[in-house]
Design an enzyme around this catalytic site. Structure first.
Site, PDB file in Angstrom:
ATOM      1  CG  HIS A  91      -5.744   2.085   5.621  1.00 32.23           C
ATOM      2  ND1 HIS A  91      -5.245   3.044   6.460  1.00 32.23           N
ATOM      3  CD2 HIS A  91      -4.748   1.198   5.414  1.00 32.23           C
ATOM      4  CE1 HIS A  91      -3.976   2.759   6.737  1.00 32.23           C
ATOM      5  NE2 HIS A  91      -3.649   1.633   6.114  1.00 32.23           N
ATOM      6  CB  SER A 115       5.560  -1.565  11.813  1.00 29.57           C
ATOM      7  OG  SER A 115       5.190  -0.227  12.071  1.00 29.57           O
ATOM      8  CG  ASN A 163      -1.671   1.235   1.480  1.00 28.76           C
ATOM      9  OD1 ASN A 163      -1.751   2.086   0.589  1.00 28.76           O
ATOM     10  ND2 ASN A 163      -2.232   1.385   2.671  1.00 28.76           N
ATOM     11  CE  LYS A 223       0.020   3.309   4.777  1.00 28.86           C
ATOM     12  NZ  LYS A 223       0.123   3.409   6.227  1.00 28.86           N
ATOM     13  CD  GLU A 266      -3.311  -2.389   7.706  1.00 26.12           C
ATOM     14  OE1 GLU A 266      -2.218  -2.596   7.190  1.00 26.12           O
ATOM     15  OE2 GLU A 266      -3.988  -1.388   7.449  1.00 26.12           O
ATOM     16  CD  GLU A 275      -2.605   5.668   6.868  1.00 26.93           C
ATOM     17  OE1 GLU A 275      -2.648   5.654   5.630  1.00 26.93           O
ATOM     18  OE2 GLU A 275      -1.663   5.167   7.522  1.00 26.93           O
ATOM     19  N   GLY A 314       2.843   2.440  10.732  1.00 29.91           N
ATOM     20  CA  GLY A 314       3.813   3.518  10.533  1.00 29.91           C
ATOM     21  C   GLY A 314       4.581   3.906  11.779  1.00 29.91           C
TER      22      GLY A 314
END
Ligand code: PGA
Length: 257
Positions: A103, A213, A18, A20, A172, A105, A178
């Site tokens: 996701h 990560s 991904n 992003k 996740e 985010e 991240g």
């Protein structure tokens, strides 16, 4: 609801990158060159989700390397006056197989609710895309014992979906995305068992990835956890070298080497 049939090779591990909001054309060409001729081993499926702008230019070079194409999001309407939006059929039209939905985010920064994720799932299925439904708890929720309740709520969008719907789920933990932190093998095993049991209760038998990560040096330890069938990789998918190392580590686990 029209839904595409289950992807025949779902038993293989899936390593999905991904990107992003990263990557210009020049990065895409360098990545494709550095990926090598045959990045996807027999027993591992490889997919890449670049930003919208790179989907079309990367579609054919990735197809030639047996890497599946996916988008990072989609709008749920079919067409019309929705300035700035991209429909599921548009993604299918340029060769996407996957679309990431839910996701963290998008949930946390863009404000996507479970209801919106639900509408997007239907739109993806109607266009013949395979959704990768992302679920995960925040650190505070884990610390206060709410992990399973949060995951069950996020998975509830699948309650009415056909058991034959083509689907991948990605667990996740938000606190691992991240940050360089990863869930421990015990946490991953326990959480994946819960996710699989919730999916089974709703009649779904699908692949569940881990994300957060994932790096070359922790891939094997994560992929051997029972119930983990691949990884959704953010930062480490931006460079072909580390993405290739993750694919190779997953392949070693898949073949028991
Ligand atoms: P990360 O991102 O690998 O950079 O933590 C994972 C993801 O957001 O899918």
């Amino acid at each position: 609801m029209e839904q595409s049939t289950k992807f025949a090779s779902r038993k293989r591990h899936l390593i999905a990158g991904n990107w992003k909001m990263n990557g210009l054309l020049e990065d895409a060409w360098q990545f494709i060159d550095a990926l090598g001729d045959n990045p996807a081993p027999d027993h591992v499926e490889v997919a890449l989700m670049p930003p919208f702008t790179l989907l079309h230019p990367m579609a054919e070079p990735l197809r030639q390397k047996d890497v599946r194409l996916g988008a990072q999001s989609v709008y749920f309407e079919k067409s019309g006056a929705f300035t700035g939006s991209v429909s599921a059929m548009m993604l299918r039209d340029i060769g996407c197989h996957y679309v990431i939905l839910g996701h963290s985010e998008r949930r946390d920064i863009i404000g996507e609710s479970n209801n919106i994720v639900h509408s997007k799932l239907d739109a993806a299925w109607n266009a013949g895309l395979e959704p990768i439904l992302c679920i995960g708890e925040h650190l505070e929720e884990r610390k206060t014992g709410k992990t399973n309740a949060v995951l069950a709520e996020q998975l509830s969008v699948l309650e009415a979906a056909s058991a034959d719907a083509s689907l991948t789920v990605a667990y996740e933990p938000v606190w691992a995305i991240g940050t360089g932190l990863t869930a421990t093998p015990e946490q991953v095993t326990e959480t994946h068992a819960f996710i699989h049991s919730e999916l089974a209760r709703m009649g779904h038998d699908c692949r569940v990835l881990y994300g957060g990560s994932v790096k070359p040096d922790n891939t094997a330890a994560l992929m051997v956890c029972p119930g983990v069938e691949g990884a959704l990789v953010g930062g480490a998918s931006l460079q072909a070298e580390s993405f290739n190392q993750i694919i190779q580590a997953a392949a070693s686990v898949a073949t028991g080497e």
